[in-house]
Design a protein around this motif. Structure first.
Motif, PDB file in Angstrom:
ATOM      1  N   LYS A  31       0.851  -1.199   0.000  1.00  0.00           N
ATOM      2  CA  LYS A  31       0.000   0.000   0.000  1.00  0.00           C
ATOM      3  C   LYS A  31       0.881   1.241   0.000  1.00  0.00           C
ATOM      4  O   LYS A  31       1.932   1.274   0.628  1.00  0.00           O
ATOM      5  N   ASP A  32       0.417   2.266  -0.730  1.00  0.00           N
ATOM      6  CA  ASP A  32       1.155   3.533  -0.750  1.00  0.00           C
ATOM      7  C   ASP A  32       0.771   4.357   0.479  1.00  0.00           C
ATOM      8  O   ASP A  32       0.052   3.888   1.364  1.00  0.00           O
ATOM      9  N   ALA A  33       1.225   5.595   0.543  1.00  0.00           N
ATOM     10  CA  ALA A  33       0.974   6.467   1.697  1.00  0.00           C
ATOM     11  C   ALA A  33      -0.515   6.732   1.919  1.00  0.00           C
ATOM     12  O   ALA A  33      -0.949   6.979   3.038  1.00  0.00           O
ATOM     13  N   ASP A  34      -1.301   6.654   0.849  1.00  0.00           N
ATOM     14  CA  ASP A  34      -2.739   6.883   0.958  1.00  0.00           C
ATOM     15  C   ASP A  34      -3.511   5.607   1.264  1.00  0.00           C
ATOM     16  O   ASP A  34      -4.742   5.628   1.348  1.00  0.00           O
ATOM     17  N   GLY A  35      -2.810   4.477   1.384  1.00  0.00           N
ATOM     18  CA  GLY A  35      -3.463   3.210   1.686  1.00  0.00           C
ATOM     19  C   GLY A  35      -4.015   2.497   0.465  1.00  0.00           C
ATOM     20  O   GLY A  35      -4.798   1.565   0.586  1.00  0.00           O
ATOM     21  N   ILE A  36      -3.604   2.917  -0.725  1.00  0.00           N
ATOM     22  CA  ILE A  36      -4.066   2.300  -1.970  1.00  0.00           C
ATOM     23  C   ILE A  36      -3.076   1.210  -2.372  1.00  0.00           C
ATOM     24  O   ILE A  36      -1.867   1.430  -2.384  1.00  0.00           O
ATOM     25  N   ILE A  37      -3.612   0.046  -2.708  1.00  0.00           N
ATOM     26  CA  ILE A  37      -2.767  -1.081  -3.111  1.00  0.00           C
ATOM     27  C   ILE A  37      -2.085  -0.772  -4.433  1.00  0.00           C
ATOM     28  O   ILE A  37      -2.725  -0.315  -5.381  1.00  0.00           O
ATOM     29  N   GLN A  38      -0.798  -1.043  -4.496  1.00  0.00           N
ATOM     30  CA  GLN A  38       0.005  -0.793  -5.687  1.00  0.00           C
ATOM     31  C   GLN A  38       0.580  -2.112  -6.206  1.00  0.00           C
ATOM     32  O   GLN A  38       1.608  -2.574  -5.740  1.00  0.00           O
ATOM     33  N   PRO A  39      -0.093  -2.776  -7.156  1.00  0.00           N
ATOM     34  CA  PRO A  39       0.464  -4.011  -7.732  1.00  0.00           C
ATOM     35  C   PRO A  39       1.817  -3.729  -8.370  1.00  0.00           C
ATOM     36  O   PRO A  39       2.062  -2.644  -8.884  1.00  0.00           O
TER      37      PRO A  39
END
Length: 99
Positions: A31-39
């Motif tokens: 997850k990035d800093a915003d909590g979004i999963i980054q495949p």
């Protein structure tokens, strides 16, 4: 992500193996800093990508494991859909149902 290093799949003959990163959410879909999963782009060519991402998302609690009942329903749905397509494909113009 790593094709050269792998671990044996439990219950497998040892011919197939999974990368050491298999199902590890911090490595395959962090997850990035915003909590979004980054495949990860490096995972695209992996032969076990689908199973790996499903395992990682289960560990994160984002998806639930498939129930045996859902697998039976899925098989029945697939059969009925295939049967329906074949039935409609074989119907002549006078037999075709009106939509």
């Amino acid at each position: 992500m790593s094709k050269t290093t792998c671990q044996a799949v439990p219950g497998d003959s040892g011919q197939d193996c999974q990368p050491l990163c298999f199902g590890d959410p911090s490595r395959v879909c962090p997850k990035d800093a915003d909590g979004i999963i980054q495949p990860q782009a490096a995972c695209v060519a992996c032969p076990v990508l689908k199973d790996c991402l499903q395992q990682a998302l289960r560990q994160e609690g984002l998806i639930s494991p498939p129930s045996p009942q859902s697998q039976v329903i899925s098989k029945a749905t697939h059969f009925l859909r295939r049967w329906s397509h074949r039935k409609l494909a074989g119907a002549g113009p006078e037999e075709a149902p009106e939509l």
